[in-house]
Design an enzyme around this catalytic site. Structure first.
Site, PDB file in Angstrom:
ATOM      1  N   ASP A  80     -62.682  13.541  41.912  1.00  0.00           N
ATOM      2  CA  ASP A  80     -62.146  13.777  40.561  1.00  0.00           C
ATOM      3  C   ASP A  80     -62.465  12.603  39.643  1.00  0.00           C
ATOM      4  OD1 ASP A  80     -60.339  12.243  42.131  1.00  0.00           O
ATOM      5  OD2 ASP A  80     -58.697  12.664  40.749  1.00  0.00           O
ATOM      6  N   GLU A 126     -57.269  11.425  43.101  1.00  0.00           N
ATOM      7  CA  GLU A 126     -57.035   9.978  43.079  1.00  0.00           C
ATOM      8  C   GLU A 126     -56.652   9.526  41.684  1.00  0.00           C
ATOM      9  OE1 GLU A 126     -57.406   5.705  43.064  1.00  0.00           O
ATOM     10  OE2 GLU A 126     -58.579   7.033  41.803  1.00  0.00           O
ATOM     11  N   GLU A 151     -64.336   2.516  45.771  1.00  0.00           N
ATOM     12  CA  GLU A 151     -63.929   2.186  44.399  1.00  0.00           C
ATOM     13  C   GLU A 151     -64.841   1.096  43.827  1.00  0.00           C
ATOM     14  OE1 GLU A 151     -61.932   3.658  42.470  1.00  0.00           O
ATOM     15  OE2 GLU A 151     -60.846   4.922  43.887  1.00  0.00           O
ATOM     16  N   HIS A 209     -63.652   4.592  33.254  1.00  0.00           N
ATOM     17  CA  HIS A 209     -62.641   5.259  32.413  1.00  0.00           C
ATOM     18  C   HIS A 209     -62.965   5.153  30.916  1.00  0.00           C
ATOM     19  CE1 HIS A 209     -59.215   5.412  35.659  1.00  0.00           C
ATOM     20  NE2 HIS A 209     -60.424   5.413  36.203  1.00  0.00           N
TER      21      HIS A 209
HETATM   22 ZN    ZN Z   1     -61.841   5.558  41.346  1.00  0.00          ZN
END
Ligand code: ZN
Length: 376
Positions: free
Chosen positions: A69, A134, A163, A349
């Site tokens: 995701d 997540e 990550e 992000h």
């Molecule tokens: Zn991540």
């Protein structure tokens, strides 16, 4: 190798898997892994799709963990290229999830194929734990897969979470632990009244201000070699009716701890309550516990990772426990050694998220080097 990592990353970005959607990403991964000898188990919990894939029955178990995701793109017109159409531009690959963490997923797949092709008779097992939850509320993702595995006593020895850990160059930073996180939501109860008649009211702002001051000044611990000191931050305070002549009836506030391995959530809760109880007001408090701190300070996984990074990039990597939480917090309590290693996190992000294309190929080589050191 490098073209394949790039092509797979592009295919994953083009699947619009805004959390908790998986949008077929795990299907793509399963189709890649099954011919390599992996048994695929899909675990759907509520709105979340998870995949547990394993090749081999024996110990030790090396697991790649990650998520398909992504966070929403924000206004698509602000992006230089469409967020869900992977675009190459001047050596970078643009698209939502390029760095967090579809590039890592592609690198894991390619590294695994290269390793098992070279070492079909490798020792132990290789596994993938992949979730689509997540970036969301993390209720039906990794934590529930771990519950399922624990219930049948299926354990991992080593877990690498993909990550984006790197700061400026791939592999410059590896996360070998994370701080714990604990949130408190508090309501301070007063009595509403006219500001001109304070003896008939009870002002929750005045009553609680010294308590917040004491909490903000408290020394919770001194941290240790791997963790900075525990920090307390008030993130929200709300009170007042909007009118200038009214003493409000209550005050709500929210605060959060990021804590080291020197304290536990229970100790922090006890200490907060003993401070609050010194003051003269009624309150109610709700706690949300977001995960214990964990640390993998040494051992074969850390050694193999540092060694593989050195070998592929020439870089001496830095071990760090800084930053937010990750799904590693659900995996570490099972006893597994856990580290996080992925691409540069500068644009995650954000609008125009992107990753360096060469970094993806290097990452795949590092992942393969880790498998080589642990399972060859
Ligand atoms: Zn991540």
């Amino acid at each position: 190798m490098s073209c394949e990592v790039l092509a797979l990353t592009e295919e994953l970005i083009n699947r619009q898997s805004v959390t908790p959607e998986d949008a077929g990403c795990q299907q793509l991964m399963a189709e890649y892994l099954a011919p390599l000898g992996f048994e695929i188990e899909t675990m759907v919990f509520e709105d979340t799709t998870n995949m547990w894939a394993r090749k081999g029955k024996g110990d030790p178990v090396f697991c790649f963990a990650g998520h398909t995701d992504v966070v929403p793109s924000g206004p698509a017109e602000k992006w230089t290229f469409p967020p869900f159409e992977a675009t190459q531009h001047e050596g970078q690959l643009y698209g939502r999830g390029a760095a967090d963490m579809k590039g890592s997923l592609a690198a894991m797949l390619v590294a695994t194929k290269a390793f098992v092709t070279k070492h079909p008779e490798h020792t132990g097992s290789i596994a993938f734990l992949i979730t689509s939850d997540e970036e969301g509320p993390f209720i039906n993702g990794t934590t529930r897969v771990i519950d399922t595995l624990e219930a049948r006593n299926e354990k991992m020895t080593w877990c690498l979470v993909g990550e984006p850990s790197s700061t400026t160059l791939v592999g410059d930073v590896v996360k070998n632990g994370r701080r714990g996180s604990l949130t408190g939501d508090i309501v301070i109860k007063g009595v509403q009244g006219h500001v001109a008649y304070p003896h008939l009211a009870k002002n929750p702002i005045h009553a609680s201000a010294p308590a917040f001051a004491e909490l903000a000044q408290t020394h919770w611990d001194s941290g240790n070699a791997s963790f900075p000191p525990t920090s307390f931050q008030v993130s929200n305070i709300n009170s007042g009716t909007g009118a200038g002549n009214v003493i409000p009836g209550d005050l709500t506030a929210c605060f959060n701890f990021r804590f080291s391995t020197e304290v536990t959530d229970k100790q922090l809760i006890e200490r907060v309550i003993s401070i609050l109880d010194k003051y003269d007001f009624d309150y109610e408090i709700d706690w949300t516990f977001n995960g214990q701190p964990f640390l993998t300070d040494s051992g074969k996984l850390v050694e193999a990772t540092q060694d593989a990074i050195k070998d592929v990039t020439g870089r001496q990597t830095e071990l760090s426990t800084a930053g937010g939480t990750s799904d590693g917090r659900f995996i570490a309590p099972t006893g597994a050694q856990v580290i996080e290693l992925g691409p540069v996190n500068a644009t995650i992000h954000k609008i125009d998220e992107n990753v360096n294309i060469k970094d993806l190929a290097e990452l795949a080589k590092i992942y393969q080097g880790i498998l080589q050191r642990l399972l060859a």
